[in-house]
Design a protein around this motif. Structure first.
Motif, PDB file in Angstrom:
ATOM      1  N   LEU A 115      30.663  -8.564 -57.333  1.00 45.69           N
ATOM      2  CA  LEU A 115      31.512  -9.696 -57.687  1.00 45.69           C
ATOM      3  C   LEU A 115      31.542  -9.812 -59.198  1.00 45.69           C
ATOM      4  CD1 LEU A 115      33.061 -12.369 -57.053  1.00 45.69           C
ATOM      5  CD2 LEU A 115      30.820 -13.505 -56.987  1.00 45.69           C
ATOM      6  N   TYR A 116      32.746  -9.819 -59.781  1.00 49.30           N
ATOM      7  CA  TYR A 116      32.917  -9.947 -61.233  1.00 49.30           C
ATOM      8  C   TYR A 116      33.472 -11.328 -61.558  1.00 49.30           C
ATOM      9  CZ  TYR A 116      32.070  -4.928 -61.715  1.00 49.30           C
ATOM     10  OH  TYR A 116      31.502  -3.685 -61.694  1.00 49.30           O
ATOM     11  N   LEU A 117      32.920 -11.914 -62.627  1.00 45.96           N
ATOM     12  CA  LEU A 117      33.298 -13.264 -63.043  1.00 45.96           C
ATOM     13  C   LEU A 117      33.740 -13.239 -64.505  1.00 45.96           C
ATOM     14  CD1 LEU A 117      30.204 -15.084 -61.471  1.00 45.96           C
ATOM     15  CD2 LEU A 117      32.483 -14.846 -60.464  1.00 45.96           C
ATOM     16  N   PRO A 118      35.005 -12.926 -64.791  1.00 48.34           N
ATOM     17  CA  PRO A 118      35.496 -12.918 -66.171  1.00 48.34           C
ATOM     18  C   PRO A 118      35.808 -14.334 -66.658  1.00 48.34           C
ATOM     19  CG  PRO A 118      37.217 -12.207 -64.662  1.00 48.34           C
ATOM     20  CD  PRO A 118      35.997 -12.411 -63.836  1.00 48.34           C
ATOM     21  N   GLY A 119      35.487 -14.610 -67.918  1.00 50.06           N
ATOM     22  CA  GLY A 119      35.767 -15.905 -68.522  1.00 50.06           C
ATOM     23  C   GLY A 119      36.880 -15.807 -69.544  1.00 50.06           C
ATOM     24  N   GLU A 120      37.409 -16.957 -69.936  1.00 51.82           N
ATOM     25  CA  GLU A 120      38.496 -16.987 -70.924  1.00 51.82           C
ATOM     26  C   GLU A 120      38.033 -16.518 -72.297  1.00 51.82           C
ATOM     27  OE1 GLU A 120      41.731 -20.296 -69.795  1.00 51.82           O
ATOM     28  OE2 GLU A 120      39.769 -21.158 -70.279  1.00 51.82           O
TER      29      GLU A 120
ATOM     30  N   SER B 133      31.940 -20.470 -66.550  1.00 48.46           N
ATOM     31  CA  SER B 133      33.361 -20.767 -66.403  1.00 48.46           C
ATOM     32  C   SER B 133      34.114 -19.466 -66.175  1.00 48.46           C
ATOM     33  CB  SER B 133      33.903 -21.475 -67.650  1.00 48.46           C
ATOM     34  OG  SER B 133      33.322 -22.762 -67.781  1.00 48.46           O
ATOM     35  N   VAL B 134      35.153 -19.523 -65.374  1.00 48.07           N
ATOM     36  CA  VAL B 134      35.881 -18.302 -65.012  1.00 48.07           C
ATOM     37  C   VAL B 134      37.384 -18.536 -65.124  1.00 48.07           C
ATOM     38  CG1 VAL B 134      34.090 -17.460 -63.458  1.00 48.07           C
ATOM     39  CG2 VAL B 134      35.874 -18.936 -62.552  1.00 48.07           C
ATOM     40  N   CYS B 135      38.102 -17.449 -65.390  1.00 42.57           N
ATOM     41  CA  CYS B 135      39.563 -17.481 -65.350  1.00 42.57           C
ATOM     42  C   CYS B 135      40.078 -16.587 -64.224  1.00 42.57           C
ATOM     43  CB  CYS B 135      40.154 -17.049 -66.691  1.00 42.57           C
ATOM     44  SG  CYS B 135      39.714 -15.376 -67.194  1.00 42.57           S
ATOM     45  N   ALA B 136      39.147 -15.899 -63.550  1.00 45.58           N
ATOM     46  CA  ALA B 136      39.512 -15.014 -62.448  1.00 45.58           C
ATOM     47  C   ALA B 136      38.254 -14.686 -61.656  1.00 45.58           C
ATOM     48  CB  ALA B 136      40.159 -13.730 -62.956  1.00 45.58           C
ATOM     49  N   LEU B 137      38.452 -14.127 -60.461  1.00 45.17           N
ATOM     50  CA  LEU B 137      37.377 -13.580 -59.647  1.00 45.17           C
ATOM     51  C   LEU B 137      37.805 -12.187 -59.211  1.00 45.17           C
ATOM     52  CD1 LEU B 137      36.712 -16.594 -57.229  1.00 45.17           C
ATOM     53  CD2 LEU B 137      35.450 -16.071 -59.313  1.00 45.17           C
ATOM     54  N   ALA B 138      36.871 -11.256 -59.167  1.00 42.38           N
ATOM     55  CA  ALA B 138      37.222  -9.895 -58.747  1.00 42.38           C
ATOM     56  C   ALA B 138      36.111  -9.315 -57.882  1.00 42.38           C
ATOM     57  CB  ALA B 138      37.464  -9.000 -59.962  1.00 42.38           C
ATOM     58  N   LEU B 139      36.517  -8.554 -56.889  1.00 38.63           N
ATOM     59  CA  LEU B 139      35.590  -7.797 -56.054  1.00 38.63           C
ATOM     60  C   LEU B 139      35.915  -6.322 -56.209  1.00 38.63           C
ATOM     61  CD1 LEU B 139      35.664  -9.915 -52.761  1.00 38.63           C
ATOM     62  CD2 LEU B 139      33.754  -9.733 -54.385  1.00 38.63           C
ATOM     63  N   ALA B 140      34.888  -5.505 -56.442  1.00 35.10           N
ATOM     64  CA  ALA B 140      35.105  -4.064 -56.635  1.00 35.10           C
ATOM     65  C   ALA B 140      34.024  -3.272 -55.918  1.00 35.10           C
ATOM     66  CB  ALA B 140      35.113  -3.722 -58.127  1.00 35.10           C
ATOM     67  N   VAL B 141      34.464  -2.216 -55.253  1.00 29.55           N
ATOM     68  CA  VAL B 141      33.522  -1.328 -54.551  1.00 29.55           C
ATOM     69  C   VAL B 141      32.826  -0.449 -55.581  1.00 29.55           C
ATOM     70  CG1 VAL B 141      33.322   0.573 -52.917  1.00 29.55           C
ATOM     71  CG2 VAL B 141      34.883  -1.341 -52.429  1.00 29.55           C
ATOM     72  N   ARG B 142      31.485  -0.496 -55.594  1.00 30.03           N
ATOM     73  CA  ARG B 142      30.722   0.333 -56.538  1.00 30.03           C
ATOM     74  C   ARG B 142      30.254   1.638 -55.887  1.00 30.03           C
ATOM     75  NH1 ARG B 142      24.952  -1.225 -59.159  1.00 30.03           N
ATOM     76  NH2 ARG B 142      25.795  -3.326 -58.956  1.00 30.03           N
TER      77      ARG B 142
ATOM     78  N   GLY C 246      36.305 -13.897 -72.889  1.00 30.55           N
ATOM     79  CA  GLY C 246      36.119 -12.446 -72.904  1.00 30.55           C
ATOM     80  C   GLY C 246      34.839 -11.968 -72.258  1.00 30.55           C
ATOM     81  N   THR C 247      33.936 -12.879 -71.913  1.00 24.44           N
ATOM     82  CA  THR C 247      32.700 -12.469 -71.246  1.00 24.44           C
ATOM     83  C   THR C 247      32.992 -12.101 -69.784  1.00 24.44           C
ATOM     84  OG1 THR C 247      32.204 -14.752 -70.646  1.00 24.44           O
ATOM     85  CG2 THR C 247      31.269 -13.934 -72.701  1.00 24.44           C
ATOM     86  N   VAL C 248      32.212 -11.166 -69.257  1.00 27.45           N
ATOM     87  CA  VAL C 248      32.328 -10.774 -67.849  1.00 27.45           C
ATOM     88  C   VAL C 248      30.921 -10.658 -67.269  1.00 27.45           C
ATOM     89  CG1 VAL C 248      33.195  -9.092 -66.184  1.00 27.45           C
ATOM     90  CG2 VAL C 248      34.434  -9.466 -68.335  1.00 27.45           C
ATOM     91  N   PHE C 249      30.691 -11.350 -66.156  1.00 25.20           N
ATOM     92  CA  PHE C 249      29.419 -11.255 -65.466  1.00 25.20           C
ATOM     93  C   PHE C 249      29.620 -10.511 -64.142  1.00 25.20           C
ATOM     94  CE2 PHE C 249      28.931 -15.092 -68.088  1.00 25.20           C
ATOM     95  CZ  PHE C 249      27.775 -14.749 -68.785  1.00 25.20           C
ATOM     96  N   ARG C 250      28.600  -9.761 -63.760  1.00 26.92           N
ATOM     97  CA  ARG C 250      28.643  -9.011 -62.511  1.00 26.92           C
ATOM     98  C   ARG C 250      27.472  -9.434 -61.635  1.00 26.92           C
ATOM     99  NH1 ARG C 250      28.244  -2.697 -63.141  1.00 26.92           N
ATOM    100  NH2 ARG C 250      26.078  -3.239 -63.643  1.00 26.92           N
ATOM    101  N   CYS C 251      27.756  -9.578 -60.326  1.00 31.04           N
ATOM    102  CA  CYS C 251      26.727  -9.951 -59.360  1.00 31.04           C
ATOM    103  C   CYS C 251      26.777  -8.976 -58.196  1.00 31.04           C
ATOM    104  CB  CYS C 251      26.943 -11.365 -58.819  1.00 31.04           C
ATOM    105  SG  CYS C 251      27.388 -12.598 -60.051  1.00 31.04           S
ATOM    106  N   THR C 252      25.638  -8.614 -57.683  1.00 29.24           N
ATOM    107  CA  THR C 252      25.609  -7.837 -56.444  1.00 29.24           C
ATOM    108  C   THR C 252      25.847  -8.784 -55.277  1.00 29.24           C
ATOM    109  OG1 THR C 252      23.218  -8.136 -56.264  1.00 29.24           O
ATOM    110  CG2 THR C 252      24.003  -6.154 -57.392  1.00 29.24           C
ATOM    111  N   THR C 253      26.425  -8.277 -54.205  1.00 31.26           N
ATOM    112  CA  THR C 253      26.705  -9.101 -53.035  1.00 31.26           C
ATOM    113  C   THR C 253      26.313  -8.354 -51.759  1.00 31.26           C
ATOM    114  OG1 THR C 253      28.941  -8.320 -52.470  1.00 31.26           O
ATOM    115  CG2 THR C 253      28.755  -9.908 -54.274  1.00 31.26           C
ATOM    116  N   ALA C 254      26.293  -9.099 -50.666  1.00 24.88           N
ATOM    117  CA  ALA C 254      26.029  -8.498 -49.357  1.00 24.88           C
ATOM    118  C   ALA C 254      27.322  -8.255 -48.589  1.00 24.88           C
ATOM    119  CB  ALA C 254      25.110  -9.417 -48.555  1.00 24.88           C
TER     120      ALA C 254
END
Length: 423
Positions: free
Chosen positions: A167-172, A151-160, A174-182
């Motif tokens: 791609l960052y997937l923060p939840g309500e 579950s997410v409350c926002a979506l974020a893209l950040a240059v590493r 307080g958890t945050v998941f990070r995924c690599t993307t193409a």
């Protein structure tokens, strides 16, 4: 004699035709509904909407507005806006990047809050949802498939790095998941370079430590218009029964003590109240198209399509304002999908905190819904005086752990003015 017989036959046929026409005319003039507020019949030709089953991939616009924060380098400031509607040109540049990121996301891992905030300090795009949702629902609204279940409350893209966007997937919670993307780095940096900082910030970057850390603090907010709230003229028993695939001329109906009309067509019942509320229940399987999920599948994307189709049909059949997704709850048998109203991208709330539309999906069909029919129109008079964002943030900071958001409150007895809500 033959001439007289022919004349008599002709006169008899003429008389029969006239009597038939007279009977049809009187039948058309006979009221088909009980007396009172429900005795308002709209001819079928006046109905604007015919139910059309939505298909997977047709959920565009269902999310409604979002908050948008764009950063090139946080040392120079951020660009932020509240309640940005999907039709906004800038958001139209942002959405394809998230769609491509979701389609190529891999290797999900949990990250800390400091790591997430560090990522947001560089070139980044942050889309804040007005309410928490399953990632599967957000992805479906972007015409993509969710790569992970969360579950997410926002979506974020950040240059590493020079060749990596996460791609960052923060939840309500307080958890945050990070995924690599193409996703190409240039896709993010091009958007970041197209805007200039406007003084916006997240609450964690300010002295308002009592506010929820990712509360949007905008430097300026354009004054929203005042609104008039009405039950639309199309809210009639005839319109609703026709729209919901009931027989509008049925005798299986009665008026309850509170003035609501109750219509029963086993296994379905609909209750239509003078205050603009509609309740529907179906205790058994229903073969009607409006209540069935597309492709006979019980997945969330299909449930969303069916619920959106119902929401669009209700709004179109009554002339009410459109509805937007604001919540999804998974149940043992399916889902409860919630919708709300928005005006100028700002959500409309009710004092009892009820949903504008709540749809229960069980298996492959809609088995119940509750609907609050409203039409919102901007008033030509001067808009109300909205507190400056800085003052609103200072007041909201008095409530520990709360946030700050814009909303209209529909109290039904007065015009609506946009207000700041804390908490």
């Amino acid at each position: 004699m033959r001439t007289n017989k022919r004349l008599i036959n002709a006169l008899q046929n003429t008389a029969l035709i006239l009597l038939t026409a007279s009977a049809l005319f009187l039948l058309a003039k006979t009221p088909l509904l009980p007396d009172g507020w429900l005795n308002r019949v709209t001819p079928p030709s006046a109905l604007a909407v015919q139910p059309v089953q939505a298909a997977a991939g047709e959920l565009s616009g269902l999310l409604g507005s979002v908050h948008l924060m764009i950063t090139d380098d946080s040392e120079y400031g951020r660009y932020g806006r509240l309640c940005v509607e999907e039709s906004d040109p800038l958001l139209q540049q942002v959405i394809p990047a998230f769609r491509e990121a979701l389609g190529s996301a891999a290797e999900m891992e949990s990250v800390t809050q400091p790591a997430f905030r560090n990522a947001l300090s560089g070139s980044s795009l942050y889309v804040g949802l007005l309410s928490g949702l399953p990632l599967a629902a957000v992805a479906a609204c972007l015409d993509e498939t969710a790569p992970f279940d969360c579950s997410v409350c926002a979506l974020a893209l950040a240059v590493r790095s020079e060749d990596t966007v996460d791609l960052y997937l923060p939840g309500e919670d307080g958890t945050v998941f990070r995924c690599t993307t193409a996703l190409p780095v240039s896709a993010v940096r091009a958007v970041c370079a197209s805007v200039a900082p406007n003084g916006s910030a997240f609450a964690y970057e300010t002295g308002y430590t009592t506010l929820a850390p990712y509360t949007f603090l905008a430097a300026e907010v354009e004054q929203p218009p005042d609104l008039q709230s009405d039950i639309p003229p199309g809210f009639t028993a005839y319109n609703l029964l026709t729209t919901l695939d009931f027989n509008p001329h049925t005798n299986s109906r009665y008026i309850d003590r509170d003035g609501a009309e109750v219509v029963e067509e086993s296994p379905r019942t609909v209750r239509i109240s003078p205050d603009g509320t509609v309740y529907y229940t179906g205790s058994g399987p229903v073969s009607l198209r409006l209540y069935r999920l597309p492709a006979e599948s019980s997945g969330l994307p299909e449930a969303l399509c069916a619920a959106k189709n119902l929401a669009s049909t209700l709004a179109g059949g009554t002339g009410a304002s459109p509805l937007y997704l604001c919540g999804v709850e998974e149940t043992e048998k399916g889902y409860i999908i919630r919708f709300g109203y928005q005006c100028s991208g700002i959500p409309v709330s009710f004092p009892d905190e009820a949903d504008a539309l709540s749809v229960t999906v069980s298996g492959v069909s809609i088995t119940a819904f509750s609907y609050r029919c409203r039409a919102y129109t901007p008033l030509a008079s001067d808009a109300g005086s909205l507190l400056p964002p800085a003052m609103a943030a200072a007041i909201a900071s008095l409530y520990s752990g709360g946030g700050l958001r814009l909303a209209y409150i529909d109290r039904a007895d007065r015009p609506l003015s946009a207000v700041w809500l804390a908490g």
